[in-house]
Design an enzyme around this catalytic site. Sequence first.
Site, PDB file in Angstrom:
ATOM      1  N   HIS A 262       0.855  -1.188   0.000  1.00 54.05           N
ATOM      2  CA  HIS A 262       0.000   0.000   0.000  1.00 54.05           C
ATOM      3  C   HIS A 262       0.886   1.230   0.000  1.00 54.05           C
ATOM      4  O   HIS A 262       1.936   1.237   0.636  1.00 54.05           O
ATOM      5  CB  HIS A 262      -0.896  -0.001   1.252  1.00 54.05           C
ATOM      6  CG  HIS A 262      -2.082   0.879   1.114  1.00 54.05           C
ATOM      7  ND1 HIS A 262      -2.021   2.231   1.357  1.00 54.05           N
ATOM      8  CD2 HIS A 262      -3.347   0.612   0.716  1.00 54.05           C
ATOM      9  CE1 HIS A 262      -3.211   2.747   1.136  1.00 54.05           C
ATOM     10  NE2 HIS A 262      -4.038   1.795   0.729  1.00 54.05           N
ATOM     11  N   ASP A 316      -7.784  -5.544  -0.016  1.00 59.93           N
ATOM     12  CA  ASP A 316      -8.265  -6.466  -1.051  1.00 59.93           C
ATOM     13  C   ASP A 316      -7.910  -7.918  -0.779  1.00 59.93           C
ATOM     14  O   ASP A 316      -8.396  -8.803  -1.477  1.00 59.93           O
ATOM     15  CB  ASP A 316      -7.688  -6.054  -2.415  1.00 59.93           C
ATOM     16  CG  ASP A 316      -8.319  -4.773  -2.910  1.00 59.93           C
ATOM     17  OD1 ASP A 316      -9.535  -4.617  -2.720  1.00 59.93           O
ATOM     18  OD2 ASP A 316      -7.607  -3.920  -3.457  1.00 59.93           O
TER      19      ASP A 316
END
Length: 396
Positions: A262, A316
């Site tokens: 991320h 996710d």
Amino acid sequence: MAAIEDYKPGLAGVPAALSEISYVEGLQGTLEYRGIPIHELAQHSSFLESCFLLIWGHLPSLDELQAFEHEIRYHRRLKYRIRDMMKCFPESGHPMDALQACSAALGLFYSRRALDDPEYIRAAVVRLLAKIPTMVAAFQMMRKGNDPIQPRDDLDYAANFLYMMNEREPDPLAAKIFDVCLVLHAEHTINASTFSARVTASTLTDPYGVIASAVGTLAGPLHGGANEEVIEMLEEIGSVDRVEAYIEGRIKNKQKIMGFGHRVYKVKDPRAVILQGLAEKLFAEYGGDRYYDIALAVEQAVEKRLGAKGIYPNVDFYSGLVYRRLGIPSDLFTPVFAIARVGGWLAHWKAQLGENRIFRPTQIYSGQHAQPYISIEERTLSKVFPSLEATNGKKA
Ligand code: CMC
């Protein structure tokens, strides 16, 4: 003029908005909506209450919440022309493309742009939150050759979506878990799709265009599309004993492992922590999923190799496992992400209107100057007779 040192690929670390909507801290793994920690909202709030909070900046009173829920309930139906348009879409098309087209098409019906009128803003918020889930479920039905299932006014937001998807009223636990998933995905500061929404909003176009552009941006595999690819990866791995070799191979070949990493979080994404808990709850209630064991082994294998670089599961990674258990097909994972993120996009749309200046960044030109124009005949000749060109240095 901007200097080359000012250029930040991907605008990494460049502030693009002053915002009170949400907050992310990447080293502790903190996420707040309007200052309220995400785990509090996941535990106590609902998706529509969280959307109200994001969009209007405060938790609603009981009356406000009931009025908001009521309005959304009664705007869930789609115009038959939108349904007819969807019937013309190829069944093999990706549901995110269908969703983007249908979101934009809403603008054909409600195109008046009274962006300074709070009533117009509220009506657009209600319509988009109400109709986007119906669009996703309708496309799912139609691509199977069935008529769409009409929304049910007696069901709440999450339960109604699962009902329209499966033609079956969901268990209260499944509906509650799905609602928590929507809360978790509703907002996440200036990511790519939210930035896209704000850029589009800054031109003062209609909100349907804003949401359509954000849906298009969310679709990519580096953003919302990763949840679908995670399941594909788990299927490709196939068994726990193949995990180590698979992860080793991808890292060696400099391939990304989907659902990891991320831009902001350098620890496990707080939403992944909550989603993993939800997955476990679902498996305990409705039976396990063999891909969950593979996922756990993947997390361990990646952490061992890339944890020091701050690469951990993102939102996710576990969401797909939850959605699978809820009977949602994998190519609808990203549209489901979009259903939730409409809340955040609308909050940013409204905020952008309140402080608008059209986005117009600069660039650093790295091309040539004062080049001669070469006519099409000369360009063709130099392709056909390159040697002639080389010897003559000019046209034949
Ligand atoms: N697997 C392996 N290596 C990774 C991964 C990954 N998933 N993510 C980052 N890295 C490595 C990358 O190779 C690079 O290494 P090096 O410095 O040696 O070249 C370093 O970490 C920095 O990566 P980056 O791609 O420059 O980082 P970024 O901040 O530009 O990208 C990201 C963030 C999310 C796009 C990226 O981590 C990624 O592509 N992850 C996989 C796709 C994914 O799961 N996306 C969902 C993101 S979260 C939800 C959302 O936004 O929708």
